[in-house]
Design a protein around this motif. Structure first.
Motif, PDB file in Angstrom:
ATOM      1  N   GLN A 270       0.615  -6.145   1.134  1.00  0.00           N
ATOM      2  CA  GLN A 270      -0.788  -6.564   1.089  1.00  0.00           C
ATOM      3  C   GLN A 270      -0.933  -7.922   0.405  1.00  0.00           C
TER       4      GLN A 270
ATOM      5  N   PHE B 142      -2.173   3.316  -9.627  1.00  0.00           N
ATOM      6  CA  PHE B 142      -2.945   4.547  -9.459  1.00  0.00           C
ATOM      7  C   PHE B 142      -4.428   4.237  -9.423  1.00  0.00           C
ATOM      8  N   ASP B 143      -5.169   5.016  -8.610  1.00  0.00           N
ATOM      9  CA  ASP B 143      -6.624   4.818  -8.597  1.00  0.00           C
ATOM     10  C   ASP B 143      -7.255   5.668  -9.710  1.00  0.00           C
TER      11      ASP B 143
ATOM     12  N   ASP C 265       0.847  -1.197   0.000  1.00  0.00           N
ATOM     13  CA  ASP C 265       0.000   0.000   0.000  1.00  0.00           C
ATOM     14  C   ASP C 265       0.885   1.251   0.000  1.00  0.00           C
ATOM     15  N   THR C 266       0.271   2.421   0.128  1.00  0.00           N
ATOM     16  CA  THR C 266       1.074   3.655   0.037  1.00  0.00           C
ATOM     17  C   THR C 266       2.041   3.799   1.216  1.00  0.00           C
TER      18      THR C 266
ATOM     19  N   THR D 265      -8.578   8.445  -9.731  1.00  0.00           N
ATOM     20  CA  THR D 265      -8.282   9.888  -9.713  1.00  0.00           C
ATOM     21  C   THR D 265      -6.787  10.152  -9.933  1.00  0.00           C
ATOM     22  N   GLN D 266      -6.071   9.132 -10.402  1.00  0.00           N
ATOM     23  CA  GLN D 266      -4.624   9.252 -10.673  1.00  0.00           C
ATOM     24  C   GLN D 266      -3.799   9.464  -9.404  1.00  0.00           C
ATOM     25  N   LYS D 267      -4.380   9.075  -8.249  1.00  0.00           N
ATOM     26  CA  LYS D 267      -3.626   9.173  -6.996  1.00  0.00           C
ATOM     27  C   LYS D 267      -2.970   7.817  -6.749  1.00  0.00           C
ATOM     28  N   ALA D 268      -1.704   7.832  -6.310  1.00  0.00           N
ATOM     29  CA  ALA D 268      -1.011   6.557  -6.067  1.00  0.00           C
ATOM     30  C   ALA D 268      -1.730   5.817  -4.945  1.00  0.00           C
ATOM     31  N   SER D 269      -2.081   4.543  -5.215  1.00  0.00           N
ATOM     32  CA  SER D 269      -2.786   3.795  -4.183  1.00  0.00           C
ATOM     33  C   SER D 269      -1.966   2.590  -3.729  1.00  0.00           C
ATOM     34  N   GLY D 270      -0.755   2.482  -4.209  1.00  0.00           N
ATOM     35  CA  GLY D 270       0.107   1.378  -3.798  1.00  0.00           C
ATOM     36  C   GLY D 270       1.133   1.077  -4.874  1.00  0.00           C
TER      37      GLY D 270
END
Ligand code: ADP
Length: 580
Positions: A212, A290-291, A206-207, A293-298
Motif C-alpha cells: 500500500q 492493529f486496528d 495490507d492483510t 479492535t485489536q484485529k490485524a489490519s496490515g
C-alpha cells in the motif's frame, strides 16, 4: 468570510450604539425644542449624554481596530459602556419602576453571548442594587416593587444562559473539531515528510500482503518504482532469504510470524535479491498493525542495507582470527623455551636472569591467553567453536576441575573445595547429574570461573557447589574475594569489560573470559548469572538442562550403537554408563 460569532457581536454592538445614539439625540432635541423642562428630559442628562457619546465614539473609532486583537474583549467594553449608561438612566428615572429597566432586562438576556459568568455578574449587580433599595425603603409597596424586577432579571438571565448555552457548546464542539482536524492533517503531513525522506526503506502492506505504501528508499533498494510495486504481493517485490539461503515464505514468512506473535520481528541476517539480481544483506524490522479492535489490519516493513557493514565485520573477524592463530604459535614457543630456561634441571642461569625470565614467562602466558580468548570469541560468533556434545556427569567434572586447580589454590593459600554432596550412612553419596554438552567446553567455563575466583581472592576459600532438580543442574563458584560493585554487575558478561580500580589494576586479564563462558553455556540452552557484593565475595552460577537417567542411558546406547554398528549393547545395571 465572517464567522457566526463575529456577526452576532456586530449586531449586538451596533444595536447598542444605535440605542446610545437615540439617548444622545433625545437629550439634544428636547433641550433644543425646550419641549419639556430640564427635569423631564426623559431621564437623560449631561452625564448620560456624555456616556452615550463615549460609547458611540468607542464603537465607531476604536472597536474596528481593537476587535482585530480580541473581538470578545473589545465587544465586552462596548456592552460595558452601554450598560453603565442604561444603569444611569434607570437611577435617574426611579430605579426598578423606570421604563428603561426593560432595556436592562434586554442586556441581561443578551450578555450570555460572552459567557454565562457575565450574566451572573449582571444578575449580581442588580441584586446589590435591589439590596441597597431594600435597606432604604421598607414600605410594603416598595418591597414588591423591588422583588418583582429582581425576579424578572433572574428570568431574563436564566433565559439568556439557556439561549447561549447551546451556542457555546456548539461553538466549542466546532472549535475542537476544527483544531483536531488541523492537528491531524499536520501530523499526517509530518509523517508523510518523514516517510518520504527517511534513509530506511518503508513498506506498508495490507492483510493480503499487498503493498500500500512504498517510500523512495524502498524503491532505491529493491529497484521497483512505487507505481509498479503498489498493489503487488510484497514477496514479489522483496524476495527475502535467511542466512541459510532458504526463502522466507510460507512458514518462515516474517510478516506471518509477526502477526502470530503480535509483535515486531527484528533480524539483521536477511538477504534481499533486488530487481537487478543484486544480493543485499538487510537489517529488517517487520511489525503488525492493529486496528482499534485489536484485529490485524496490515503490516509495516522497515529495512536498510547493511551489506558493507557486514562485509567489514567479516573482514575484521577474519583478521583477528588469522592474527591470533598466527601469533599463538610463536608465543607458545616462547612460553616453552622460557619454561625450559628457568627449569634448574635443564638449564643453569643466575638468580637475576631467572627473575627476568619469570617475568617474561608471565607476560608470554598473558599474551597466549589473550590470543586464545580472541580465537575462541571469533569462533563462537561464527558458530565454529569445536562442539562435540556427549552425555557426562557434572559432579565428576566438578571434582576433576578441583583436582586440576588444587595446586594453584594452594600456592595462593586459598582453600578450594567442592561442596560436600549428600552423606548417607557415613559414606558420601555423589549424585549422578547428567548433562548433554561438550565436556571440554564446560570444563573451560568452570576453569575460567574458578581461575577468576582465585585471582580475585586473597584469603578465605573458593567453593564449588553443585545441585540438581528434575529439570536443571546448577553449578556455583563462590569466593570470599574483593566482590563486584552493583554498577559493574550488569556489564560483567560484556566483551572486553574489565573493572578498573586499585584492586584489579595489577591483576592481569583480557575481559573476554566471562563473555565466552556465557556464550558457551547459552549454546547448550543454559543460563549464567552472578550475585556479588563488594568486599563480601562473588557467586557465579550456571545452570544446564538435566538429563534423566533414562534419557542419558538412551543417548549413550544410541551413540555406542552408532560407533559399534550394533544395537542392543547392554549398559547400566553392573557397569555405569561410560560417561566422562
Ligand atoms: P578477565 O580476563 O579480565 O578476568 P573476565 O571476563 O573473566 O575477564 O572478567 C571480567 C572482569 O570481571 C574482571 O576483570 C574482574 O574485574 C571481574 N571479575 C570476574 N570474576 C570476578 C570475581 N570472582 N571476583 C571479582 N571480580 C571478578
Amino acid at each position: 468570510m465572517r464567522s457566526k460569532q463575529e456577526k452576532a457581536f456586530a449586531i449586538l454592538n451596533w444595536s447598542e450604539a444605535a440605542a446610545s445614539a437615540v439617548i444622545v439625540a433625545t437629550y439634544f432635541i428636547l433641550v433644543q425644542t425646550q419641549a419639556l423642562g430640564a427635569g423631564e428630559l426623559l431621564g437623560t442628562s449631561i452625564l448620560t449624554t456624555s456616556l452615550g457619546l463615549i460609547h458611540i465614539g468607542y464603537v465607531v473609532l476604536l472597536h474596528p481596530f481593537l476587535k482585530k486583537r480580541s473581538l470578545v474583549a473589545s465587544s465586552f467594553v462596548c456592552t460595558g459602556l452601554f450598560s453603565i449608561n442604561v444603569a444611569a438612566l434607570i437611577i435617574n428615572t426611579g430605579g426598578f419602576t423606570s421604563p428603561y429597566y426593560a432595556l436592562w432586562l434586554l442586556i441581561v438576556l443578551l450578555v450570555g453571548l460572552y459567557r454565562p459568568s457575565v450574566t451572573y455578574a449582571f444578575m449580581a449587580v442588580t441584586t446589590l442594587y435591589a439590596a441597597s433599595l431594600f435597606l432604604t425603603h421598607t414600605e410594603t409597596g416598595a418591597i414588591s416593587n423591588i422583588i418583582i424586577p429582581i425576579i424578572t432579571t433572574y428570568i431574563a438571565g436564566g433565559l439568556g444562559i439557556l439561549l447561549w448555552g447551546s451556542h457555546h457548546s456548539r461553538h466549542s464542539e466546532t472549535e475542537n473539531l476544527s483544531s483536531a482536524q488541523s492537528q491531524l492533517s499536520q501530523e499526517q503531513l509530518k509523517s508523510e515528510i518523514v516517510i518520504r525522506n527517511i534513509g530506511d526503506g518503508v513498506v506498508v502492506v495490507d492483510t493480503n500482503m499487498r503493498i500500500q505504501l512504498f517510500n523512495p528508499s524502498a524503491q532505491e533498494l529493491t529497484g521497483w518504482s512505487e507505481s509498479e510495486a503498489k498493489g503487488l504481493d510484497y514477496h514479489v517485490v522483496m524476495p527475502l532469504a535467511g542466512e541459510d539461503g532458504n526463502p522466507l515464505t510460507a512458514d518462515n514468512d516474517l510478516l506471518t510470524k509477526s502477526f502470530d506473535k503480535k509483535q515486531s520481528i527484528v533480524r539483521d541476517d536477511v538477504t534481499l535479491t533486488s530487481r537487478s539480481n543484486k544480493k543485499l544483506t538487510l537489517s529488517i524490522m517487520v511489525s503488525p498493525i492493529f486496528d482499534a479492535t485489536q484485529k490485524a489490519s496490515g503490516g509495516i516493513i522497515v529495512f536498510r542495507d547493511i551489506s558493507s557493514a557486514k562485509a567489514a565485520e567479516r573482514q575484521r573477524d577474519e583478521f583477528i582470527s588469522t592474527a591470533s592463530h598466527e601469533m599463538r604459535t610463536p608465543v607458545a614457543a616462547i612460553e616453552g623455551y622460557v619454561a625450559l630456561a628457568i627449569n634448574p634441571k635443564v638449564a643453569t642461569i643466575d638468580d637475576k636472569a631467572r627473575q627476568y625470565l619469570t617475568k617474561a614467562q608471565e607476560s608470554a602466558q598473558h599474551l597466549g591467553k589473550l590470543f586464545q580468548d580472541l580465537l575462541s570469541t571469533t569462533k563462537l560468533e561464527e558458530g565454529k567453536l569445536p562442539n562435540r556434545p556427549e552425555v557426562f556427569d557434572m559432579t565428576e567434572l566438578v571434582h576433576s576441575v578441583v583436582d586440576e586447580l588444587h595446586f594453584k589454590a594452594e600456592k595462593k593459600q586459598v582453600a578450594l573445595v567442592a561442596q560436600q554432596s549428600a552423606v548417607s550412612g557415613g559414606t558420601t553419596v555423589q549424585p549422578i547429574l547428567y548433562v548433554l554438552a561438550d565436556p571440554e567446553r564446560i570444563q573451560e567455563v568452570l576453569t575460567n570461573l574458578v581461575d577468576n575466583a582465585l585471582k580475585f581472592t586473597e584469603k578465605g576459600e573458593v567453593k564449588i557447589s553443585i545441585e540438581g532438580n528434575d529439570k536443571t543442574i546448577t553449578v556455583g563458584v563462590h569466593d570470599s574475594g574483593i566482590g563486584i560493585a552493583p554498577e559493574d554487575l550488569p556489564h560483567i558478561f560484556q566483551k572486553f569489560y574489565r573493572i578498573d580500580n586499585s584492586k584489579t589494576r595489577t591483576i592481569g586479564g583480557t575481559g573476554l573470559g566471562l563473555y565466552i563462558c556465557r556464550q558457551i553455556i547459552e549454546l547448550y540452552q543454559g543460563r549464567m548469572w552472578v550475585e556479588s557484593k563488594p568486599e563480601e565475595g562473588s557467586h557465579f552460577y550456571f545452570s544446564l538442562p538435566r538429563l534423566s537417567f533414562e534419557q542419558a542411558e538412551a543417548k549413550i546406547k544410541a551413540k555406542a550403537a552408532a560407533q559399534a554398528g550394533t544395537t542392543n549393547q547392554p549398559i547400566g545395571a553392573k557397569t555405569q554408563p561410560t560417561v566422562k
